[in-house]
Design an enzyme around this catalytic site. Structure first.
Site, PDB file in Angstrom:
ATOM      1  N   CYS A 194       0.508   3.402   3.250  1.00 32.87           N
ATOM      2  CA  CYS A 194       1.243   2.856   4.400  1.00 32.87           C
ATOM      3  C   CYS A 194       2.749   3.051   4.235  1.00 32.87           C
ATOM      4  O   CYS A 194       3.457   3.349   5.189  1.00 32.87           O
ATOM      5  CB  CYS A 194       0.929   1.371   4.572  1.00 32.87           C
ATOM      6  SG  CYS A 194      -0.790   1.044   4.970  1.00 32.87           S
ATOM      7  N   CYS A 237       0.838  -1.201   0.000  1.00 30.18           N
ATOM      8  CA  CYS A 237       0.000   0.000   0.000  1.00 30.18           C
ATOM      9  C   CYS A 237       0.878   1.259   0.000  1.00 30.18           C
ATOM     10  O   CYS A 237       1.736   1.430   0.867  1.00 30.18           O
ATOM     11  CB  CYS A 237      -0.902  -0.014   1.221  1.00 30.18           C
ATOM     12  SG  CYS A 237      -1.875   1.467   1.455  1.00 30.18           S
TER      13      CYS A 237
END
Length: 71
Positions: free
Chosen positions: A9, A6
């Site tokens: 993240c 991600c």
């Protein structure tokens, strides 16, 4: 941090690690050079420090909530 799939993240992780590195850099500088280092911080380092402070504060508040639930 490149192992995280991600992008959100990955970015948050890199910002927090940069904030921690900046905090440690300032903390472990000799006292006679701290003012010099503090005035030479880049905008990205300051943003990283604020982000790290925010995340650590939030984590401590959540920890307090969990401690209250235990009682």
């Amino acid at each position: 941090m490149d192992c995280v799939i991600c992008d959100k993240c990955r970015l948050n992780g890199k910002v927090q690690v940069r904030g921690l590195a900046t905090a440690l850099k300032v903390l472990f500088m000799p006292n006679n050079r701290k003012n010099e280092v503090l005035t030479s911080l880049k905008a990205g380092e300051i943003v990283s420090l604020v982000q790290l402070y925010s995340k650590l504060s939030e984590s401590l508040m959540i920890l307090d909530m969990f401690k209250e639930l235990e009682d």
